[in-house]
Design a protein around this motif. Structure first.
Motif, PDB file in Angstrom:
ATOM      1  N   HIS A   1       0.823  -1.269  -0.060  1.00  0.00           N
ATOM      2  CA  HIS A   1      -0.141   0.031   0.114  1.00  0.00           C
ATOM      3  C   HIS A   1       0.952   1.077  -0.072  1.00  0.00           C
ATOM      4  O   HIS A   1       1.893   1.297   0.664  1.00  0.00           O
ATOM      5  CB  HIS A   1      -0.974  -0.062   1.246  1.00  0.00           C
ATOM      6  N   VAL A   2       0.576   2.297  -0.876  1.00  0.00           N
ATOM      7  CA  VAL A   2       1.195   3.477  -0.460  1.00  0.00           C
ATOM      8  C   VAL A   2       0.191   4.790  -0.441  1.00  0.00           C
ATOM      9  O   VAL A   2      -0.806   4.796  -1.350  1.00  0.00           O
ATOM     10  CB  VAL A   2       2.092   3.779  -2.024  1.00  0.00           C
ATOM     11  N   THR A   3       0.187   5.476   0.488  1.00  0.00           N
ATOM     12  CA  THR A   3      -0.611   6.628   0.639  1.00  0.00           C
ATOM     13  C   THR A   3       0.090   7.807   0.852  1.00  0.00           C
ATOM     14  O   THR A   3       1.428   7.900   1.551  1.00  0.00           O
ATOM     15  CB  THR A   3      -1.262   6.384   2.232  1.00  0.00           C
ATOM     16  N   HIS A   4      -0.031   8.871   0.014  1.00  0.00           N
ATOM     17  CA  HIS A   4       0.777  10.227   0.317  1.00  0.00           C
ATOM     18  C   HIS A   4      -0.062  11.025   0.894  1.00  0.00           C
ATOM     19  O   HIS A   4      -1.174  11.547   0.873  1.00  0.00           O
ATOM     20  CB  HIS A   4       0.683  10.864  -1.374  1.00  0.00           C
ATOM     21  N   HIS A   5       0.656  11.724   1.972  1.00  0.00           N
ATOM     22  CA  HIS A   5      -0.087  12.620   2.799  1.00  0.00           C
ATOM     23  C   HIS A   5       0.360  14.029   2.309  1.00  0.00           C
ATOM     24  O   HIS A   5       1.577  14.357   2.465  1.00  0.00           O
ATOM     25  CB  HIS A   5       0.531  12.308   4.308  1.00  0.00           C
ATOM     26  N   ARG A   6      -0.663  14.874   2.353  1.00  0.00           N
ATOM     27  CA  ARG A   6      -0.328  16.258   1.629  1.00  0.00           C
ATOM     28  C   ARG A   6      -0.865  17.309   2.950  1.00  0.00           C
ATOM     29  O   ARG A   6      -1.904  17.046   3.219  1.00  0.00           O
ATOM     30  CB  ARG A   6      -1.000  16.363   0.367  1.00  0.00           C
ATOM     31  N   ARG A   7       0.240  18.150   3.248  1.00  0.00           N
ATOM     32  CA  ARG A   7      -0.312  19.114   4.191  1.00  0.00           C
ATOM     33  C   ARG A   7      -1.535  20.026   3.992  1.00  0.00           C
ATOM     34  O   ARG A   7      -1.675  20.746   2.602  1.00  0.00           O
ATOM     35  CB  ARG A   7       0.771  20.180   4.427  1.00  0.00           C
ATOM     36  N   GLY A   8      -2.550  19.872   4.543  1.00  0.00           N
ATOM     37  CA  GLY A   8      -3.710  20.554   4.519  1.00  0.00           C
ATOM     38  C   GLY A   8      -4.819  20.027   3.602  1.00  0.00           C
ATOM     39  O   GLY A   8      -5.873  20.395   3.397  1.00  0.00           O
TER      40      GLY A   8
END
Length: 277
Positions: A10-17
């Protein structure tokens, strides 16, 4: 033993805001020695995110990546671990993957596993150039003196410098014209067969993958929705998304460009202007 094993990655990209993006969802995939596995899907489906994890440029959010039977750790520093140099990547943009300030000969040897004596460096650079069909005497030239197709050959030569057992090719012909693309694909497949490497070939072009890959995996919305021998996937697609990809491939006829259909109704095969990928 498989060269590459992706186990429930699994790959999840976390983006600020902003909300996180789940780019890859539970993908399992293997590549064996001498095997070409094609990974196909439209832009934005998660192929490149998976490629970066598979080569160790980033870590999976969940799951395990194994290379030659050992867990692959994502590189924290610019230099990769020596035991991971056997896994190399060819990127889609040959213009961005080479430094304009260094000669070709010096860049080709970036990936060698052990430093070479000075007198052997020129000979090894010449050998690599010849391996990919370029003039061995061009090692003192700079990237801007080569065409797009030639630069992609240089990128392949640099990947081969480490004598890899596995190569991941991420859309390696997207930036090239049709003639150069055909040459690069022929070169890559020939090298895999000649050197006994494995290759994960990533593309949005299912017809191209069909032509070169032993197995094809179809990716949609971060998941592998179908996988099997390339001819079976092409001739007997089981998933609706695979059928859609096939039906969107232009087929040149004597009077018109029509769309190839597979497992669809006649209405689904009528001319359309949409483009997948």
């Amino acid at each position: 033993m498989n060269l590459l094993e992706l186990d429930d990655v699994h790959v999840t990209h976390h983006r600020r805001g902003r909300d996180p993006v789940r780019a890859v969802r539970g993908v399992s995939l293997t590549v064996a020695p001498g095997q070409i596995v094609g990974l196909v899907g439209e832009s934005g489906c998660g192929k490149s995110s998976l490629a970066r994890v598979a080569v160790g440029l980033s870590a999976p959010t969940e799951g395990v990546v194994r290379f030659e039977g050992r867990p692959l750790e994502a590189s924290r520093l610019r230099a990769r671990a020596k035991d991971a140099l056997g896994l190399q990547m060819i990127f889609q943009n040959p213009y961005a993957s080479l430094s304009p300030r260094r000669s070709i000969g010096s860049q080709l040897l970036d990936g060698v596993r052990s430093p070479l004596p000075r007198q052997e460096r020129a000979a090894e650079a010449a050998r690599l150039l010849q391996l990919v069909g370029l003039d061995p005497d061009s090692r003192n030239r700079y990237p801007n003196q080569f065409s797009g197709g030639q630069r992609q050959r240089l990128a392949i030569a640099r990947a081969l410098a480490a004598k890899p057992s596995l190569v991941i090719a991420d859309e390696p012909v997207t930036a090239l014209d049709a003639f150069s693309s055909a040459q690069i694909v022929t070169l890559l497949t020939g090298l895999v067969r000649e050197l006994g490497m494995g290759m994960l070939f990533i593309s949005h072009d299912l017809s191209l993958v069909r032509a070169i890959a032993d197995e094809t995996a179809v990716m949609f919305a971060g998941e592998i929705v179908e996988r099997g021998p390339s001819e079976r996937v092409w001739n007997e697609p089981a998933h609706e998304y695979t059928k859609t990809l096939i039906s969107a491939i232009p087929v040149i006829g004597p009077k018109t460009i029509r769309r190839k259909t597979a497992g669809t109704t006649p209405a689904a095969g009528r001319e359309r202007n949409s483009h997948v990928g």
